[in-house]
Design an enzyme around this catalytic site. Structure first.
Site, PDB file in Angstrom:
ATOM      1  N   SER A 123      49.436  28.574  38.085  1.00  0.00           N
ATOM      2  CA  SER A 123      50.196  29.965  38.025  1.00  0.00           C
ATOM      3  C   SER A 123      51.754  29.866  37.810  1.00  0.00           C
ATOM      4  CB  SER A 123      50.046  30.602  39.479  1.00  0.00           C
ATOM      5  OG  SER A 123      48.390  30.814  39.650  1.00  0.00           O
ATOM      6  N   HIS A 144      46.498  29.596  31.494  1.00  0.00           N
ATOM      7  CA  HIS A 144      46.450  30.499  32.487  1.00  0.00           C
ATOM      8  C   HIS A 144      45.717  31.542  32.396  1.00  0.00           C
ATOM      9  CE1 HIS A 144      49.235  32.796  35.680  1.00  0.00           C
ATOM     10  NE2 HIS A 144      47.991  32.258  36.094  1.00  0.00           N
ATOM     11  N   GLU A 156      47.871  32.831  28.992  1.00  0.00           N
ATOM     12  CA  GLU A 156      49.011  32.384  28.626  1.00  0.00           C
ATOM     13  C   GLU A 156      48.597  30.706  28.375  1.00  0.00           C
ATOM     14  OE1 GLU A 156      52.571  34.491  31.403  1.00  0.00           O
ATOM     15  OE2 GLU A 156      51.408  32.992  32.315  1.00  0.00           O
ATOM     16  N   ASN A 195      53.929  35.747  36.177  1.00  0.00           N
ATOM     17  CA  ASN A 195      54.011  35.577  37.368  1.00  0.00           C
ATOM     18  C   ASN A 195      55.519  35.678  37.735  1.00  0.00           C
ATOM     19  OD1 ASN A 195      51.629  35.679  38.367  1.00  0.00           O
ATOM     20  ND2 ASN A 195      51.107  33.354  38.176  1.00  0.00           N
TER      21      ASN A 195
HETATM   22  N1  3HC Z   1      32.953  40.523  37.838  1.00  0.00           N
HETATM   23  C1  3HC Z   1      31.923  41.598  37.587  1.00  0.00           C
HETATM   24  N2  3HC Z   1      32.466  42.765  38.077  1.00  0.00           N
HETATM   25  C2  3HC Z   1      33.366  42.721  38.780  1.00  0.00           C
HETATM   26  C3  3HC Z   1      34.415  41.766  39.083  1.00  0.00           C
HETATM   27  C4  3HC Z   1      33.941  40.491  38.459  1.00  0.00           C
HETATM   28  N3  3HC Z   1      34.742  39.483  38.521  1.00  0.00           N
HETATM   29  N4  3HC Z   1      35.350  41.961  39.945  1.00  0.00           N
HETATM   30  C5  3HC Z   1      35.161  43.273  40.217  1.00  0.00           C
HETATM   31  N5  3HC Z   1      34.018  43.805  39.488  1.00  0.00           N
HETATM   32  C6  3HC Z   1      33.539  45.167  39.374  1.00  0.00           C
HETATM   33  C7  3HC Z   1      33.906  45.911  40.892  1.00  0.00           C
HETATM   34  O1  3HC Z   1      32.836  45.309  41.924  1.00  0.00           O
HETATM   35  C8  3HC Z   1      33.565  47.356  40.570  1.00  0.00           C
HETATM   36  O2  3HC Z   1      32.190  47.474  40.635  1.00  0.00           O
HETATM   37  P1  3HC Z   1      31.409  48.955  41.190  1.00  0.00           P
HETATM   38  O3  3HC Z   1      31.927  49.927  40.336  1.00  0.00           O
HETATM   39  O4  3HC Z   1      30.114  48.862  41.200  1.00  0.00           O
HETATM   40  O5  3HC Z   1      32.091  49.006  42.778  1.00  0.00           O
HETATM   41  C9  3HC Z   1      33.829  47.389  39.179  1.00  0.00           C
HETATM   42  O6  3HC Z   1      33.951  46.119  38.792  1.00  0.00           O
HETATM   43  C10 3HC Z   1      35.265  47.869  39.006  1.00  0.00           C
HETATM   44  O7  3HC Z   1      35.429  47.899  37.684  1.00  0.00           O
HETATM   45  P2  3HC Z   1      35.968  49.136  36.937  1.00  0.00           P
HETATM   46  O8  3HC Z   1      35.877  48.835  35.573  1.00  0.00           O
HETATM   47  O9  3HC Z   1      35.047  50.365  37.333  1.00  0.00           O
HETATM   48  O10 3HC Z   1      37.459  49.592  37.526  1.00  0.00           O
HETATM   49  P3  3HC Z   1      38.772  49.276  36.854  1.00  0.00           P
HETATM   50  O11 3HC Z   1      38.852  49.842  35.625  1.00  0.00           O
HETATM   51  O12 3HC Z   1      39.738  49.486  38.144  1.00  0.00           O
HETATM   52  O13 3HC Z   1      38.934  47.789  36.736  1.00  0.00           O
HETATM   53  C11 3HC Z   1      40.001  45.732  37.055  1.00  0.00           C
HETATM   54  C12 3HC Z   1      38.879  46.576  37.514  1.00  0.00           C
HETATM   55  C13 3HC Z   1      40.105  45.102  35.599  1.00  0.00           C
HETATM   56  C14 3HC Z   1      40.044  44.697  38.069  1.00  0.00           C
HETATM   57  C15 3HC Z   1      41.410  46.569  37.070  1.00  0.00           C
HETATM   58  O14 3HC Z   1      41.449  47.131  38.469  1.00  0.00           O
HETATM   59  C16 3HC Z   1      42.588  45.678  36.952  1.00  0.00           C
HETATM   60  O15 3HC Z   1      43.028  45.586  35.765  1.00  0.00           O
HETATM   61  N6  3HC Z   1      43.144  45.143  38.028  1.00  0.00           N
HETATM   62  C17 3HC Z   1      44.334  44.431  37.859  1.00  0.00           C
HETATM   63  C18 3HC Z   1      44.328  43.094  37.761  1.00  0.00           C
HETATM   64  C19 3HC Z   1      45.268  42.231  37.637  1.00  0.00           C
HETATM   65  O16 3HC Z   1      46.494  42.542  37.381  1.00  0.00           O
HETATM   66  N7  3HC Z   1      45.080  40.702  37.578  1.00  0.00           N
HETATM   67  C20 3HC Z   1      46.051  39.865  37.405  1.00  0.00           C
HETATM   68  C21 3HC Z   1      46.595  39.474  38.678  1.00  0.00           C
HETATM   69  S1  3HC Z   1      47.886  38.144  38.376  1.00  0.00           S
HETATM   70  C22 3HC Z   1      47.006  36.849  38.322  1.00  0.00           C
HETATM   71  O17 3HC Z   1      45.858  36.868  38.342  1.00  0.00           O
HETATM   72  C23 3HC Z   1      47.847  35.513  38.004  1.00  0.00           C
HETATM   73  C24 3HC Z   1      47.700  34.528  39.195  1.00  0.00           C
HETATM   74  O18 3HC Z   1      48.192  33.290  38.617  1.00  0.00           O
HETATM   75  C25 3HC Z   1      48.584  34.884  40.322  1.00  0.00           C
END
Ligand code: 3HC
Length: 295
Positions: A123, A144, A156, A195
């Site tokens: 990260s 990444h 990335e 990040n």
């Molecule tokens: N696989 C399958 N399904 C998953 C899942 C996975 N890995 N993770 C979550 N889901 C499911 C949930 O359980 C939920 O199911 P449900 O409706 O039955 O309860 C459903 O997905 C939610 O998905 P939706 O499309 O309905 O909801 P969203 O539109 O909110 O999308 C998201 C979910 C894509 C995770 C969205 O909230 C999002 O983009 N969040 C931001 C995540 C982000 O910014 N990540 C980057 C972080 S930084 C990083 O990782 C870098 C590291 O180096 C620190």
């Protein structure tokens, strides 16, 4: 090596990111060896892949047959040599600590085929410093992914000082095969692009709460409904893992300076092993479901 020569992808680490990356590679049709240091860790990772593919099938994002075929392409393993002996491309996603990663690369270099490319999912850590442990710095780069890998579009692709252009191009091609959108990061600096922006935002949210200037719910409401991010800052911290954000900040603090000092609240979460969704508790409680209520 050409894209067509990549048949087997080894993923080292079966945690949140490792199993997610293994899932993405298997969905793209690759044979995947997913390795972790204990049987329990690889089994947990494997079950998480099954859960995720099941969810995706439930939501018609792929068919049941495709989900079943993808899970069958993943082999969970503990033995490093077995995991990488036939690997053409190795993606490392072990804990975000320089010494742990260096140890893994030392072991990996002695057993991986000469032609294999090494890509780290770090990260924030220096790609060039990690590459120095190996004998193939020209075939070593950052790849990444974002959490959860199966849902996040971006990858990335980061160049170390000695990474060859062909390695970067091949890694970008592979990211596209994984149906992701690669973005080239030409300079190996702490936190790369995402990040460098996102983790200080999560840290600043912790400082606000630490200094009693806002509540967690108020901060998350503004992040979500004011800034338009899909999750609140604390909700996202719990999704990423508070240990991951903490280690990224620790490193940025060490290399980039004071502005990146981790907030005591974040430190406390790590000390208490309240790491987020993966431990059932972080800034929110997950034992009885998502538990996130943002007014
Ligand atoms: N696989 C399958 N399904 C998953 C899942 C996975 N890995 N993770 C979550 N889901 C499911 C949930 O359980 C939920 O199911 P449900 O409706 O039955 O309860 C459903 O997905 C939610 O998905 P939706 O499309 O309905 O909801 P969203 O539109 O909110 O999308 C998201 C979910 C894509 C995770 C969205 O909230 C999002 O983009 N969040 C931001 C995540 C982000 O910014 N990540 C980057 C972080 S930084 C990083 O990782 C870098 C590291 O180096 C620190």
């Amino acid at each position: 090596m050409e894209l067509e020569d990549i048949n087997t992808v080894a993923v080292l680490g079966a945690g949140n990111m490792g199993h997610g990356i293994a899932e993405v590679a298997a969905m793209a049709g690759y044979d995947v060896n997913m390795r972790d240091i204990e049987e329990e860790f690889v089994q947990d990772g494997y079950e998480s892949i099954e859960w995720s593919l099941d969810k995706l099938a439930e939501k018609d994002r792929l068919s049941r047959d495709e989900a079943d075929a993808a899970v069958e392409r993943v082999t969970p393993l503990v033995d490093m040599e077995e995991a990488v002996a036939d690997a053409d491309f190795v993606i490392e996603a072990v804990p975000e600590q320089m010494e742990i990663k260096k140890d893994v690369y030392g072991e990996l270099e002695s057993v991986a085929p000469d032609h294999a490319i090494f890509a780290t999912n770090t990260s924030s850590l220096s790609i060039s410093e990690l590459a120095e442990v190996t004998e193939r710095p020209e075939r070593f780069c950052g790849m990444h992914f974002f959490n959860p890998p199966v849902r996040m579009q971006l990858v990335e692709v980061i160049s170390g000082e000695q990474t060859a252009e062909e390695t970067l191009e091949l890694t970008e091609d592979l990211a596209e095969e994984f149906e992701k959108t690669p973005v080239r990061v030409h300079k190996d600096s702490p936190g790369f692009i995402v990040n460098r922006i996102l983790v200080p935002l999560m840290n600043e949210a912790c400082w606000l709460v630490n200094e009693d200037e806002a509540t967690i719910a108020a901060v998350d409401s503004t992040t979500k409904y004011g800034m338009g991010l899909p999750m609140g800052s604390f909700e996202l911290g719990d999704q990423v893992g508070n240990d991951v954000s903490y280690h990224v900040l620790e490193y940025m603090h060490e290399v980039l300076g004071e502005a990146y000092e981790p907030a005591p609240l974040l430190e406390e979460k790590v000390r208490n092993e309240e790491l987020g969704k993966k431990t059932g508790k972080g800034f929110y409680d997950y034992e009885d479901g998502p538990g996130v209520e943002i007014p």
